[in-house]
Scaffold this active site. Structure first.
Site, short mmCIF file in Angstrom:
data_model
loop_
_atom_site.label_atom_id
_atom_site.label_comp_id
_atom_site.label_asym_id
_atom_site.label_seq_id
_atom_site.Cartn_x
_atom_site.Cartn_y
_atom_site.Cartn_z
N ASP A 31 1.01 -1.24 -0.09
CA ASP A 31 0.07 0.15 0.09
C ASP A 31 1.04 1.27 0.03
O ASP A 31 1.87 1.39 0.79
CB ASP A 31 -0.89 -0.15 1.16
N ASN A 87 -12.69 -3.03 3.13
CA ASN A 87 -13.80 -1.82 3.18
C ASN A 87 -14.79 -1.95 2.15
O ASN A 87 -14.59 -2.40 1.14
CB ASN A 87 -13.07 -0.36 3.14
N GLN A 94 -14.00 2.94 1.57
CA GLN A 94 -13.61 2.18 0.44
C GLN A 94 -13.26 3.11 -0.93
O GLN A 94 -14.27 4.20 -0.86
CB GLN A 94 -14.69 0.98 -0.40
N SER A 95 -12.25 3.36 -1.52
CA SER A 95 -12.07 4.11 -2.41
C SER A 95 -11.79 3.49 -3.91
O SER A 95 -11.99 4.26 -4.93
CB SER A 95 -10.87 5.29 -2.07
N HIS A 100 -10.41 -5.71 -3.03
CA HIS A 100 -9.11 -5.94 -2.30
C HIS A 100 -9.24 -6.06 -0.82
O HIS A 100 -9.88 -5.40 -0.17
CB HIS A 100 -8.25 -4.76 -2.82
N HIS A 102 -6.90 -5.46 2.76
CA HIS A 102 -5.79 -4.80 3.31
C HIS A 102 -5.19 -5.74 4.05
O HIS A 102 -6.04 -6.53 5.16
CB HIS A 102 -6.37 -3.61 4.15
P1 AMP Z 1 -9.75 1.46 -0.06
O1 AMP Z 1 -9.68 3.07 0.59
O2 AMP Z 1 -10.22 0.13 0.95
O3 AMP Z 1 -10.42 1.47 -1.21
O4 AMP Z 1 -8.32 1.06 -0.27
C1 AMP Z 1 -7.51 1.59 -1.24
C2 AMP Z 1 -5.90 1.52 -0.97
O5 AMP Z 1 -5.33 1.88 -2.03
C3 AMP Z 1 -5.63 2.87 0.03
O6 AMP Z 1 -5.02 2.19 1.07
C4 AMP Z 1 -4.53 3.35 -0.82
O7 AMP Z 1 -3.45 4.11 -0.04
C5 AMP Z 1 -4.05 2.34 -1.90
N1 AMP Z 1 -3.59 3.04 -3.15
C6 AMP Z 1 -4.05 3.85 -3.81
N2 AMP Z 1 -3.19 4.18 -4.90
C7 AMP Z 1 -2.36 3.28 -4.69
C8 AMP Z 1 -1.01 3.10 -5.39
N3 AMP Z 1 -0.71 3.75 -6.50
N4 AMP Z 1 -0.08 2.24 -5.14
C9 AMP Z 1 -0.31 1.76 -3.95
N5 AMP Z 1 -1.61 1.38 -3.25
C10 AMP Z 1 -2.39 2.58 -3.75
#
Ligand code: AMP
Length: 115
Positions: A31, A87, A94-95, A100, A102
């Site tokens: 991450d 998430n 979740q973004s 995925h 964590h």
């Molecule tokens: P979520 O918020 O559960 O959808 O998790 C998305 C995760 O992706 C977050 O913890 C971000 O820090 C991670 N993330 C976003 N862009 C990247 C990237 N380019 N490389 C690695 N992790 C990323």
């Protein structure tokens, strides 16, 4: 057609990322904003499932493969113990809407201790 997710773009080498594990159906990256000494994301290669609810319904074996990879990462990087977080939905944090997990290890050094 929708755009590939950021995770697919990392898998395809279009944007940088640190690949930690890779098998036929699942891969893992570090991450970019780590919340613990080990903070990996375990991701199916398919984008078909947006969250773990859909994945568990649609392909429980793929979910099991993700958890097996999480355990391997914990064995390799964090002494075998780990926290797994999914998430589900924007209001839950979740973004990226490509399912995925964590994988967090060495939690005692993280902000998540005691949670
Ligand atoms: P979520 O918020 O559960 O959808 O998790 C998305 C995760 O992706 C977050 O913890 C971000 O820090 C991670 N993330 C976003 N862009 C990247 C990237 N380019 N490389 C690695 N992790 C990323």
């Amino acid at each position: 057609m929708t755009e590939p997710s950021i995770f697919t773009r990392i898998l395809n080498g279009e944007i940088p990322g640190e690949l930690l594990a890779d098998d036929d159906r699942v891969f893992a990256i570090r991450d970019i904003n780590p919340q613990a000494p080990l903070h990996a994301l375990v991701i199916p290669k398919t984008e078909r499932y947006r969250d773990v609810t859909e994945l568990a319904q649609g392909d429980p074996e793929l979910l099991a493969a993700m958890i097996a990879m999480a355990k391997r990462l914990a064995d390799e990087h964090a002494g075998g113990e780990y926290r797994l977080i999914f998430n589900n939905g924007a209001s839950a944090g979740q973004s990226v809407f490509h399912v995925h997990a964590h994988v967090l290890g060495d939690i005692e050094e993280s902000k998540l201790v005691g949670f």
